[in-house]
Scaffold this active site. Structure first.
Site, PDB file in Angstrom:
ATOM      1  CE  LYS A   1       5.374   3.589   0.443  1.00 40.21           C
ATOM      2  NZ  LYS A   1       6.231   2.554  -0.191  1.00 40.21           N
TER       3      LYS A   1
ATOM      4  NE  ARG B   1      10.405  -2.659  -5.408  1.00 40.53           N
ATOM      5  CZ  ARG B   1       9.747  -1.800  -4.632  1.00 40.53           C
ATOM      6  NH1 ARG B   1      10.418  -0.957  -3.865  1.00 40.53           N
ATOM      7  NH2 ARG B   1       8.427  -1.781  -4.627  1.00 40.53           N
TER       8      ARG B   1
ATOM      9  N   PRO C   1       0.838  -1.203   0.000  1.00 43.59           N
ATOM     10  CG  PRO C   1      -0.809  -1.593   1.595  1.00 43.59           C
ATOM     11  CD  PRO C   1       0.515  -2.101   1.114  1.00 43.59           C
ATOM     12  CD  GLU C   2       2.853   2.675  -4.488  1.00 37.35           C
ATOM     13  OE1 GLU C   2       2.907   3.829  -4.964  1.00 37.35           O
ATOM     14  OE2 GLU C   2       3.085   1.650  -5.164  1.00 37.35           O
TER      15      GLU C   2
END
Length: 276
Positions: A59, A264, A2-3
């Site tokens: 976050k 990433r 979750p960002e």
């Protein structure tokens, strides 16, 4: 993971439910989730605390409690914090259950078990390692075009890993970084110091707009995300590049590509985001 838009969506749903309620007790089914204080002290201290406000920093979810305490929660990869009716059976992978004074519960669940919870004095919150290292909030006034330009000029790093650096900008993650770079027409491997003023202006606007759009659409659910009411987000329907490898770029029609940048996965359009 979750960002910012997803965590903000959870914050808003819980802010509508929790303030004014007391935490009457807590059941900890996976002790390693509680980082501080020691488990027995955690249970004793949190009992009968009144929930005042649900906030956010980067976050992190920050639940302000009475008597000068704050419950800090980081969802990490697959964490969920959901308001439930008391009779609802806990979902699979539920690790902490907060019992509330209205008979309902707050469930913390996490399939991958990376999420963490801290109970700290509110005046010591800024000293919590992960929080004290956070950079600027990208939707607040301190994040200006000039700030971004100045910071990019002094950071000799590729732009995609830099956007993911929480000590630089708090709350950005893989999804919104990829989308922002595509909207700004910047290759994820570009060195930050090579961006032109026009590119920086486009990137600044893309970051602000995308995060706001994500919040307005209640977050992005690619796999696991649900809000504090247990509902999935909608913004995945509007993604242009993230998780769309091989599909046509909505802007030019070329196929979306995927490559590793800074360890990433990064999604981008080879035509719209050429290496310069």
């Amino acid at each position: 993971m979750p960002e910012l838009p997803e965590v903000e969506t959870v914050r808003r749903t819980l802010q509508a439910k929790l303030p004014g309620l007391k935490i009457t007790g807590v059941e900890v089914l996976l002790p390693k989730v509680i980082r501080s204080p020691e488990l027995s002290e955690f249970k004793e201290t949190i009992a009968d605390k009144k929930i005042l406000k649900v906030g956010r920093r980067g976050k992190y979810l920050l639940i302000n409690l009475s008597e000068g305490y704050t419950l800090a929660v980081h969802l990490r990869m697959t964490g969920r914090l959901v308001y439930c009716a008391g009779q609802d059976p806990p979902a699979r992978h539920t690790h902490v259950i907060f019992n509330l004074s209205n008979g309902c519960q707050l469930h913390f669940a996490d399939m991958r078990q990376f999420g963490r919870i801290w109970l700290v004095p509110t005046d010591a919150l800024d000293g919590l390692k992960g929080i004290k290292e956070l950079g600027v909030e990208p939707l607040e006034e301190l994040f200006t075009r000039e700030f971004l330009k100045k910071e990019l000029r002094r950071r000799h790093a590729r732009i995609k890993p830099l956007l993911l650096d929480q000590t630089f900008i708090a709350g950005l993650g893989n999804i919104y970084a990829d989308e922002a770079l595509h909207r700004a027409r910047i290759n994820p491997e570009r060195l930050a110091t090579t961006l032109t003023p026009r590119e920086i202006a486009r990137l600044y606007r893309a970051i602000r707009d995308l995060l706001q759009e994500g919040i307005e659409n209640r977050g992005t659910t690619v796999r696991d995300f649900i809000d504090g009411n247990g509902q999935a987000g909608n913004y995945q329907e509007f993604l242009q590049v993230y998780n769309r490898e091989g599909k046509p770029c909505p802007r030019c029609g070329d196929k979306i590509a995927k490559k590793k940048v800074g360890g990433r996965s990064s999604y981008y359009c080879p035509t719209c985001q050429k290496v310069k």
